[in-house]
Scaffold this active site. Structure first.
Site, PDB file in Angstrom:
ATOM      1  N   CYS A 233       0.824  -1.207   0.000  1.00 50.01           N
ATOM      2  CA  CYS A 233       0.000   0.000   0.000  1.00 50.01           C
ATOM      3  C   CYS A 233       0.867   1.269   0.000  1.00 50.01           C
ATOM      4  O   CYS A 233       2.030   1.228   0.392  1.00 50.01           O
ATOM      5  CB  CYS A 233      -0.952   0.109   1.183  1.00 50.01           C
ATOM      6  SG  CYS A 233      -1.927  -1.365   1.452  1.00 50.01           S
TER       7      CYS A 233
ATOM      8  N   ARG B 240       2.830   0.483  -5.542  1.00 49.79           N
ATOM      9  CA  ARG B 240       2.773  -0.177  -4.236  1.00 49.79           C
ATOM     10  C   ARG B 240       1.463  -0.930  -4.038  1.00 49.79           C
ATOM     11  O   ARG B 240       1.260  -1.577  -3.015  1.00 49.79           O
ATOM     12  CB  ARG B 240       2.935   0.855  -3.123  1.00 49.79           C
ATOM     13  CG  ARG B 240       4.239   1.593  -3.162  1.00 49.79           C
ATOM     14  CD  ARG B 240       4.344   2.544  -2.002  1.00 49.79           C
ATOM     15  NE  ARG B 240       4.378   1.820  -0.742  1.00 49.79           N
ATOM     16  CZ  ARG B 240       5.461   1.263  -0.221  1.00 49.79           C
ATOM     17  NH1 ARG B 240       6.604   1.366  -0.843  1.00 49.79           N
ATOM     18  NH2 ARG B 240       5.402   0.620   0.915  1.00 49.79           N
TER      19      ARG B 240
ATOM     20  N   TRP C  89      -3.104  -2.458  -1.589  1.00 49.98           N
ATOM     21  CA  TRP C  89      -2.856  -3.808  -2.100  1.00 49.98           C
ATOM     22  C   TRP C  89      -3.357  -4.736  -0.998  1.00 49.98           C
ATOM     23  O   TRP C  89      -2.795  -4.786   0.091  1.00 49.98           O
ATOM     24  CB  TRP C  89      -1.369  -4.011  -2.339  1.00 49.98           C
ATOM     25  CG  TRP C  89      -1.025  -5.306  -2.983  1.00 49.98           C
ATOM     26  CD1 TRP C  89      -1.172  -5.633  -4.303  1.00 49.98           C
ATOM     27  CD2 TRP C  89      -0.451  -6.458  -2.355  1.00 49.98           C
ATOM     28  NE1 TRP C  89      -0.728  -6.914  -4.519  1.00 49.98           N
ATOM     29  CE2 TRP C  89      -0.279  -7.450  -3.355  1.00 49.98           C
ATOM     30  CE3 TRP C  89      -0.064  -6.764  -1.045  1.00 49.98           C
ATOM     31  CZ2 TRP C  89       0.247  -8.704  -3.080  1.00 49.98           C
ATOM     32  CZ3 TRP C  89       0.468  -8.015  -0.785  1.00 49.98           C
ATOM     33  CH2 TRP C  89       0.620  -8.971  -1.804  1.00 49.98           C
TER      34      TRP C  89
ATOM     35  N   ASN D  77      -0.294   1.285   6.007  1.00 54.89           N
ATOM     36  CA  ASN D  77       0.467   0.380   5.136  1.00 54.89           C
ATOM     37  C   ASN D  77       1.143  -0.625   6.056  1.00 54.89           C
ATOM     38  O   ASN D  77       1.790  -0.238   7.021  1.00 54.89           O
ATOM     39  CB  ASN D  77       1.513   1.200   4.372  1.00 54.89           C
ATOM     40  CG  ASN D  77       2.570   0.324   3.725  1.00 54.89           C
ATOM     41  OD1 ASN D  77       2.297  -0.806   3.337  1.00 54.89           O
ATOM     42  ND2 ASN D  77       3.781   0.845   3.623  1.00 54.89           N
ATOM     43  N   GLY D  78       0.958  -1.921   5.772  1.00 54.98           N
ATOM     44  CA  GLY D  78       1.588  -2.941   6.606  1.00 54.98           C
ATOM     45  C   GLY D  78       0.551  -3.877   7.206  1.00 54.98           C
ATOM     46  O   GLY D  78      -0.573  -3.965   6.711  1.00 54.98           O
TER      47      GLY D  78
ATOM     48  N   GLU E  47      14.615 -16.964 -14.319  1.00 57.79           N
ATOM     49  CA  GLU E  47      14.247 -15.554 -14.407  1.00 57.79           C
ATOM     50  C   GLU E  47      13.335 -15.306 -15.618  1.00 57.79           C
ATOM     51  O   GLU E  47      12.342 -14.582 -15.521  1.00 57.79           O
ATOM     52  CB  GLU E  47      15.521 -14.686 -14.462  1.00 57.79           C
ATOM     53  CG  GLU E  47      15.310 -13.208 -14.691  1.00 57.79           C
ATOM     54  CD  GLU E  47      14.378 -12.538 -13.698  1.00 57.79           C
ATOM     55  OE1 GLU E  47      14.006 -13.147 -12.682  1.00 57.79           O
ATOM     56  OE2 GLU E  47      13.972 -11.393 -13.970  1.00 57.79           O
TER      57      GLU E  47
ATOM     58  N   LYS F 217       9.457 -13.891 -15.490  1.00 58.63           N
ATOM     59  CA  LYS F 217       9.073 -12.674 -16.217  1.00 58.63           C
ATOM     60  C   LYS F 217       7.825 -12.931 -17.047  1.00 58.63           C
ATOM     61  O   LYS F 217       6.879 -12.153 -17.049  1.00 58.63           O
ATOM     62  CB  LYS F 217      10.243 -12.286 -17.107  1.00 58.63           C
ATOM     63  CG  LYS F 217      10.697 -10.911 -17.246  1.00 58.63           C
ATOM     64  CD  LYS F 217      11.288 -10.138 -16.139  1.00 58.63           C
ATOM     65  CE  LYS F 217      10.794 -10.335 -14.742  1.00 58.63           C
ATOM     66  NZ  LYS F 217      11.704  -9.935 -13.721  1.00 58.63           N
TER      67      LYS F 217
ATOM     68  N   GLU G  45       4.553 -13.477 -14.828  1.00 56.66           N
ATOM     69  CA  GLU G  45       3.970 -12.359 -14.092  1.00 56.66           C
ATOM     70  C   GLU G  45       3.254 -11.341 -14.976  1.00 56.66           C
ATOM     71  O   GLU G  45       2.304 -10.707 -14.511  1.00 56.66           O
ATOM     72  CB  GLU G  45       4.984 -11.680 -13.171  1.00 56.66           C
ATOM     73  CG  GLU G  45       6.178 -11.071 -13.845  1.00 56.66           C
ATOM     74  CD  GLU G  45       7.150 -10.452 -12.822  1.00 56.66           C
ATOM     75  OE1 GLU G  45       8.340 -10.444 -13.095  1.00 56.66           O
ATOM     76  OE2 GLU G  45       6.693  -9.976 -11.766  1.00 56.66           O
TER      77      GLU G  45
ATOM     78  N   HIS H  72      13.506 -36.768 -15.959  1.00 55.59           N
ATOM     79  CA  HIS H  72      13.125 -37.409 -14.697  1.00 55.59           C
ATOM     80  C   HIS H  72      11.659 -37.155 -14.359  1.00 55.59           C
ATOM     81  O   HIS H  72      11.257 -37.315 -13.219  1.00 55.59           O
ATOM     82  CB  HIS H  72      14.055 -36.941 -13.576  1.00 55.59           C
ATOM     83  CG  HIS H  72      15.492 -37.309 -13.820  1.00 55.59           C
ATOM     84  ND1 HIS H  72      15.938 -38.599 -13.760  1.00 55.59           N
ATOM     85  CD2 HIS H  72      16.560 -36.560 -14.195  1.00 55.59           C
ATOM     86  CE1 HIS H  72      17.235 -38.639 -14.059  1.00 55.59           C
ATOM     87  NE2 HIS H  72      17.629 -37.394 -14.339  1.00 55.59           N
TER      88      HIS H  72
ATOM     89  N   LYS I 238       4.584  -3.699  -6.683  1.00 57.76           N
ATOM     90  CA  LYS I 238       6.025  -3.527  -6.876  1.00 57.76           C
ATOM     91  C   LYS I 238       6.823  -3.832  -5.614  1.00 57.76           C
ATOM     92  O   LYS I 238       7.878  -4.436  -5.669  1.00 57.76           O
ATOM     93  CB  LYS I 238       6.297  -2.099  -7.343  1.00 57.76           C
ATOM     94  CG  LYS I 238       7.758  -1.816  -7.651  1.00 57.76           C
ATOM     95  CD  LYS I 238       8.230  -2.585  -8.867  1.00 57.76           C
ATOM     96  CE  LYS I 238       9.700  -2.367  -9.161  1.00 57.76           C
ATOM     97  NZ  LYS I 238      10.217  -3.451 -10.019  1.00 57.76           N
TER      98      LYS I 238
END
Ligand code: F6R
Length: 609
Positions: A2, A27, A74, A100-101, A482, A486, A489, A505, A604
């Site tokens: 947030c 955020r 968020w 926020n938190g 990576e 990418k 997401e 395997h 983010k």
């Protein structure tokens, strides 16, 4: 998670706050709201959905006033909805809070408040804060905040106003980031600097536990012991322009294209007059390097992938065991952290809760903490013994690109410097590697030009696929991880990375006609084995795309398409192969019409564990 903005001054608070929230959407952006004080008392407007909804609604029905708080959310406790959006108010509508938190003990507090007759309108943990304030409020808002904060456990940044105290705004910082902005006759609080940079460049990074009272006369900061303290005022030198798109369609593509210059900045600003590596903010010497028996590399997501590459080069140049761990899992292992451990944490934002928790745990066990971060003054930076700042500039797109490649450069530079100091890397090799590193930003630039159209072409080929596989060996396996992250997401296509030798395997059962397999084959010593692994999937119908700098007909024979990138020494190849994979993810998301910079369900900066 947030974003918070607060304002007190002579301008229209709504305007200042909405402008700030737009800069903080990275955020979180599933709902937003403002609370403004004016002659009607506290006017609150909040709603689910993108910030643009709130802005249009306020444009139709403006709210005047020059004291206020705002929030972009968020979701953690409760779905994104109008009720759960911040600010939250007490029943009388006289106190408003943005947060926020996470308040960890909110269930206990909620029970206590409900027993006292308090009712709750939302599912959030934040609502207990406003009700606690209501319970303790006796006319002095600051005193009520002092009392309420003593009851809270967890990580939080708070912005608080009351209609009964029209000349003050109280803000609290505990773990979650919060800065104080100082203007001419006006004051701001915000979760991050870009939110207020259009208005002021004078900023205080609040410390953990700080409570600040903003009034029309000025500000007073109290530490966690409630003592008045002075904090350093910093002048922000970077420009808000650096946080805008500069003509690119999205921040992500702008940031992909910024990589040559970001890498150059990170590298060349750390070379002394002789062109040798000089690591400012890092005080590690030979004696210390001889004294350690292991290194931990800990981070999340993309930063963790950079850490894997870091592990490889540190082990090679320093001849010391390096253990790479995902930060959120770190505390569950039987880890062997002690005062002979160097812990390297990597965090673009410097605020990732999982990474911070791991850092604190290792620190408590006596480890020395070296952080690689992109944000000066961030929590990770402030809690570390040594810091390597990746001077990549603000990274706005949720999908990390330039932060990743500059993190790789950070590892290369440290591995070279430490290896030389320790005497485990011979002079000639050191010089050759350093020379090549000085040329790498140009090779990144050439690679960008070389592969962009190919990335568009492959994006069109894979855009409607249900799943994709990425394979590689050694460093190429880390790059595969990576690349897959990418793509997932931002394109929302299932993409998995595998060590190429591991497919047989089990996973190879998933390969069917036309399944795309992206094979990264940049490591000469593993090249032949890679070709065999690609053959295995090709024989089962896969559509194979090879990425290499090695000119050899073998790959052409087993791949439907080969992407040639620039050549460099094998340890640096992840810097170049990542470029194609970033572009592939980007263009796939673009052709699918996705919101590239703000993909669904993500934010983010992940400041919750
Ligand atoms: C992926 C991405 C995330 C972050 C992760 C850690 O593109 O950006 O996986 O890398 O959330 O974030 P920081 O580096 O800020 O600690």
């Amino acid at each position: 998670m947030c974003g918070i903005v607060g304002y007190i001054g002579e301008n229209q608070a709504t305007e200042v706050i909405l402008e700030g929230l737009q800069k903080l959407e990275y955020r979180g952006y599933d709902s937003s709201g403002v609370a403004i004080h004016n002659t009607k008392g506290l006017v609150v407007k909040k709603m689910a959905g993108r910030l643009s909804n709130l802005i249009s609604s306020i444009e139709k029905d403006p709210i005047n006033g020059n004291l206020g708080i705002g929030h972009t959310r968020w979701a953690t406790h409760g779905v994104p909805s109008d009720e759960n959006a911040h600010p939250h108010t007490n029943k009388a509508g006289t106190i408003a809070v943005v947060h926020n938190g996470i308040i960890e003990n909110y269930m206990t507090l909620k029970k206590e408040l409900m027993e006292k007759g308090y009712e709750f309108k939302s599912d959030t943990d934040t609502e207990i804060v406003v009700n606690l304030l209501d319970m303790y409020y006796e006319g002095d808002l600051l005193k009520a905040v002092f009392k309420a904060v003593e009851r809270l456990r967890g990580a939080y940044a708070l912005g608080i106003i009351s209609s009964n105290n029209p000349d003050e705004l109280i803000a609290v910082r505990k773990e979650s980031p919060l800065i104080l902005g100082i203007g001419e006759g006006e004051l701001f609080v915000a979760s991050d600097i870009p939110a207020i940079l259009n208005r002021t460049r004078r900023v205080i990074y609040l410390e953990n536990g700080d409570i600040v009272r903003l009034s029309r006369e000025g500000y007073t900061i109290y530490d966690s012991e409630k003592h008045v303290v002075q904090r350093e005022v910093n002048e922000i030198l970077w420009d808000v322009e650096a946080a805008t798109k500069d003509g690119f369609d999205h921040f992500m593509i702008k940031e992909i294209y910024q990589q040559p210059s970001a890498i150059k900045d990170t590298l060349f600003r750390r070379l002394d007059d002789n062109g040798d590596i000089y690591l400012e903010n890092i005080n590690i010497d030979k004696k210390y390097l001889d004294s350690i028996n292991k290194i931990y590399v800990v981070a999340c997501g993309t930063a963790y992938h950079a850490g894997l590459v870091g592990k490889h080069v540190l082990e090679k140049f320093l001849e010391v065991p390096v253990i790479a761990e995902i930060a959120s899992e770190f505390r569950y292992g039987n880890n062997f952290v002690d005062d002979k451990t160097l812990m390297i944490v990597i965090s673009q934002s410097g605020e990732t809760a999982d990474t911070l928790a791991a850092l604190r745990l290792a620190k408590a066990k006596g480890a020395r903490i070296l952080s690689i971060t992109n944000v000066v003054g961030s929590s990770v930076a402030r809690e570390s013994d040594d810091i390597f700042y990746t001077w990549a500039g603000p990274e706005i797109a949720v999908a990390s690109t330039k932060a990743y490649t500059t993190q790789l450069v950070a590892f290369y530079m440290m591995a070279l410097n430490f290896g030389k100091l320790k005497g485990t890397l011979d002079e000639k090799l050191y010089n050759d590697y350093l020379q090549e590193l000085k040329e790498i930003s140009e090779k990144v630039g050439y690679t960008l030009k070389k592969v962009e159209d190919l990335a568009k072409e492959v994006a069109n080929k894979v855009k409607d696929k249900r799943s994709l596989f990425y394979i590689g060996r050694g460093l190429d396996y880390y790059t595969a991880m990576e690349g897959a992250l990418k793509l997932k997401e931002i394109s929302y296509i299932q993409a998995e990375a595998f060590a190429a030798g591991e497919l047989k395997h089990g996973t190879i059962a998933l390969i069917e006609e036309d399944t795309p397999v992206i094979a990264i084959a940049t490591q000469q010593e593993m090249y032949e084995k890679m070709v065999s692994n690609i053959k295995e999937v090709k024989a089962r119908g896969a559509y194979t795309i090879g990425i290499t700098s090695i000119n050899n007909a073998d790959l052409e024979n087993v791949c439907d398409k080969v992407i040639y990138i620039e050549d460099t020494i094998s340890n640096y190849m992840p810097l170049l192969s990542a470029i194609f994979l970033q572009l592939l993810a980007y263009y796939t998301a673009v052709v699918k019409g996705n919101d590239v910079d703000k993909p669904r369900n993500l934010a983010k900066s992940v400041t919750v564990e």
